[in-house]
Scaffold this motif. Structure first.
Motif, PDB file in Angstrom:
ATOM      1  N   UNK A 277       0.818  -1.210   0.000  1.00 48.55           N
ATOM      2  CA  UNK A 277       0.000   0.000   0.000  1.00 48.55           C
ATOM      3  C   UNK A 277       0.846   1.253   0.000  1.00 48.55           C
ATOM      4  N   UNK A 278       1.947   1.217   0.762  1.00 52.97           N
ATOM      5  CA  UNK A 278       2.848   2.376   0.796  1.00 52.97           C
ATOM      6  C   UNK A 278       3.485   2.616  -0.574  1.00 52.97           C
ATOM      7  N   UNK A 279       3.950   1.553  -1.226  1.00 50.89           N
ATOM      8  CA  UNK A 279       4.567   1.692  -2.545  1.00 50.89           C
ATOM      9  C   UNK A 279       3.595   2.335  -3.542  1.00 50.89           C
ATOM     10  N   UNK A 280       2.339   1.978  -3.429  1.00 52.53           N
ATOM     11  CA  UNK A 280       1.301   2.575  -4.284  1.00 52.53           C
ATOM     12  C   UNK A 280       1.156   4.064  -3.982  1.00 52.53           C
ATOM     13  N   UNK A 281       1.104   4.413  -2.683  1.00 53.75           N
ATOM     14  CA  UNK A 281       0.981   5.816  -2.300  1.00 53.75           C
ATOM     15  C   UNK A 281       2.198   6.624  -2.739  1.00 53.75           C
ATOM     16  N   UNK A 282       3.368   6.005  -2.660  1.00 52.80           N
ATOM     17  CA  UNK A 282       4.607   6.698  -3.033  1.00 52.80           C
ATOM     18  C   UNK A 282       4.586   7.118  -4.495  1.00 52.80           C
ATOM     19  N   UNK A 283       3.978   6.303  -5.341  1.00 50.77           N
ATOM     20  CA  UNK A 283       3.892   6.631  -6.763  1.00 50.77           C
ATOM     21  C   UNK A 283       2.879   7.754  -7.029  1.00 50.77           C
ATOM     22  N   UNK A 284       1.782   7.746  -6.269  1.00 52.28           N
ATOM     23  CA  UNK A 284       0.714   8.724  -6.505  1.00 52.28           C
ATOM     24  C   UNK A 284       0.974  10.036  -5.771  1.00 52.28           C
ATOM     25  N   UNK A 367       8.585 -17.186   7.928  1.00 54.02           N
ATOM     26  CA  UNK A 367       7.293 -16.525   7.711  1.00 54.02           C
ATOM     27  C   UNK A 367       7.425 -15.109   7.160  1.00 54.02           C
ATOM     28  N   UNK A 368       8.611 -14.522   7.263  1.00 54.79           N
ATOM     29  CA  UNK A 368       8.747 -13.096   6.944  1.00 54.79           C
ATOM     30  C   UNK A 368       9.790 -12.785   5.874  1.00 54.79           C
ATOM     31  N   UNK A 369      10.446 -13.787   5.330  1.00 57.98           N
ATOM     32  CA  UNK A 369      11.515 -13.514   4.368  1.00 57.98           C
ATOM     33  C   UNK A 369      11.006 -12.791   3.126  1.00 57.98           C
ATOM     34  N   UNK A 370       9.749 -12.998   2.776  1.00 59.18           N
ATOM     35  CA  UNK A 370       9.171 -12.289   1.635  1.00 59.18           C
ATOM     36  C   UNK A 370       9.022 -10.794   1.928  1.00 59.18           C
ATOM     37  N   UNK A 371       8.980 -10.432   3.218  1.00 64.24           N
ATOM     38  CA  UNK A 371       8.917  -9.025   3.620  1.00 64.24           C
ATOM     39  C   UNK A 371      10.314  -8.409   3.608  1.00 64.24           C
ATOM     40  N   UNK A 372      11.313  -9.197   4.012  1.00 67.51           N
ATOM     41  CA  UNK A 372      12.684  -8.691   4.103  1.00 67.51           C
ATOM     42  C   UNK A 372      13.160  -8.063   2.807  1.00 67.51           C
ATOM     43  N   UNK A 373      12.832  -8.689   1.692  1.00 66.95           N
ATOM     44  CA  UNK A 373      13.358  -8.224   0.412  1.00 66.95           C
ATOM     45  C   UNK A 373      12.864  -6.824   0.063  1.00 66.95           C
ATOM     46  N   UNK A 374      11.721  -6.440   0.602  1.00 71.66           N
ATOM     47  CA  UNK A 374      11.184  -5.108   0.330  1.00 71.66           C
ATOM     48  C   UNK A 374      11.794  -4.047   1.236  1.00 71.66           C
ATOM     49  N   UNK A 399      13.757  -0.358  -4.066  1.00 70.90           N
ATOM     50  CA  UNK A 399      13.893   1.022  -4.549  1.00 70.90           C
ATOM     51  C   UNK A 399      12.561   1.768  -4.615  1.00 70.90           C
ATOM     52  N   UNK A 400      11.437   1.072  -4.836  1.00 71.61           N
ATOM     53  CA  UNK A 400      10.146   1.747  -4.932  1.00 71.61           C
ATOM     54  C   UNK A 400       9.716   2.372  -3.610  1.00 71.61           C
ATOM     55  N   UNK A 401      10.330   1.945  -2.507  1.00 69.41           N
ATOM     56  CA  UNK A 401       9.953   2.492  -1.201  1.00 69.41           C
ATOM     57  C   UNK A 401      10.687   3.800  -0.921  1.00 69.41           C
TER      58      UNK A 401
END
Length: 403
Positions: A277-284, A367-374, A399-401
């Protein structure tokens, strides 16, 4: 025989009259009950003071016979130069990060205003002037609407329009700009006391340049409502290593150790949703949102504070710089997890690595490694890596963050 017949006739008449009276009484009682039910329904309808559909932007509506009087007694919106929401998670370093802001003289700071609504999830929420907001069927939407309504009023300095549960909560005591109000309500009890003391909040808020709210009870999806409606609102999204967050939460009883697997899975699912959701807001809305990691603030507190101040329109003064130095280099022991001031903020941010086990880390990593990469954290492969502070467990965020 004639006498018996006459007596029987008399008794039959009496019985018929008694039956008629009883039937009539039942009718009267039934009618009274119906009237009471209707009257109660009307009264409850009139009590739906702030029947808000925040999603459609219809705003506040006050219903009932005393609507005009209620409107006259509420606060008009007061707009500070900038409104800020610090959105994060429990045990993420948010209290420490908030201290960097609330020490500034131009900031009105509100600590966890959604705590009562989120924790208790009441079905009836009373307001001043004898109005209520009542849950009917969709509890999740009800609580979301109440949260949005509460934050909107605080961001506009409309404290008379807040619900009573929020106005009496303990967290008013944890902010330098709201503590005087809390002390006043401890001396002036009840609703009358709130009405006497509430001007303290309005005056402090109206004089500030920045109205700052810190909350762990809001999602990025819910925060999008404020970003879309208010071009002067800034969102700071604060994250920390999930292993550090979960280690601290478990240590202080948020969940028991045998629930680590399910709890960490749920937590990181929520975190991933917020990140997306944050990445989406960052673009807009690139100028209205910023992403920051607690470890970076702890490692370079003054440069990161200057970056955040610039984002919300504040200047870093000499007094604030001195205060930041004092709370990051000359305070309490690093193991004091509930303290704001630390003798070494960098070590304090990493101390969890010495307090947990590799078994704990393995469960969270799975459980969280998919979060780490972001957000820029690395899996810990063995116990020696966990406790070796010379081996970093952070990398660059997606980078999108940060663009």
């Amino acid at each position: 025989m004639a006498a018996d017949t006459s007596t029987r006739i008399v008794w039959e008449k009496i019985l018929r009259q008694a039956i008629c009276i009883r039937v009539h009484s039942f009718k009267v009682i039934f009618l009274v009950v119906i009237i009471i039910v209707i009257a109660w329904t009307i009264s409850q309808t009139r009590c739906l003071t702030f029947d808000i559909n925040a999603r459609t932007g219809q705003g506040n509506s006050i219903q009932g016979a005393n609507a005009n009087a209620a409107l006259q007694e509420t606060d008009a919106p007061i707009h500070t130069d900038t409104r800020v929401i610090l959105l994060t998670y429990m045990r993420s370093g948010s209290t420490f990060t908030s201290e960097l802001f609330q020490t500034h003289p131009d900031v009105f700071f509100m600590f966890e205003p959604l705590h009562t609504t989120w924790y208790y999830q009441p079905k009836v929420i009373p307001y001043l002037h004898n109005y209520k907001r009542i849950y009917f069927d969709d509890m999740e939407k009800f609580i979301t609407d109440v949260k949005i309504d509460t934050l909107t009023k605080i961001l506009q300095c409309q404290f008379k329009n807040l619900d009573i549960l929020t106005l009496i909560q303990e967290h008013w005591h944890h902010s330098k700009t709201t503590k005087a109000y809390k002390l006043c309500t401890m001396d002036q009890r009840g609703v009358a006391g709130i009405e006497k003391c509430i001007s303290i909040l309005t005056n402090a808020c109206s004089k500030a340049k920045v109205n700052f709210i810190k909350t762990i009870n809001l999602t990025i999806h819910e925060a999008e409502h404020f970003i879309a409606k208010d071009p002067h609102l800034k969102l700071i999204y604060l994250v920390r290593d999930p292993r550090a967050i979960l280690s601290s939460q478990m240590r202080y009883g948020e969940f028991v150790p045998n629930r680590l697997n399910s709890y960490s899975e749920m937590f990181c699912r929520t975190m991933l949703s917020d990140i997306q959701g944050y990445a989406k807001l960052k673009k807009i809305h690139p100028k209205q949102v910023i992403f920051v990691r607690y470890e970076e603030i702890a490692h370079k507190p003054i440069p990161l504070t200057e970056t955040l101040y610039d984002f919300v329109g504040l200047s870093l003064t000499q007094n604030v710089t001195k205060h930041i130095y004092n709370i990051t280099n000359g305070g309490n022991d690093v193991d004091c997890a509930l303290c704001i001031s630390k003798s070494n903020s960098t070590k304090a941010a990493e101390i969890w690595r010495m307090q947990t086990t590799h078994d704990f880390v393995q469960i969270v990593d799975s459980n969280c490694k998919h979060v780490y990469q972001y957000i820029g954290y690395l899996p810990i492969l063995n116990a020696s890596t966990l406790t070796d502070m010379n081996i970093p467990v952070r990398t660059s965020p997606f980078h999108d963050l940060v663009l």
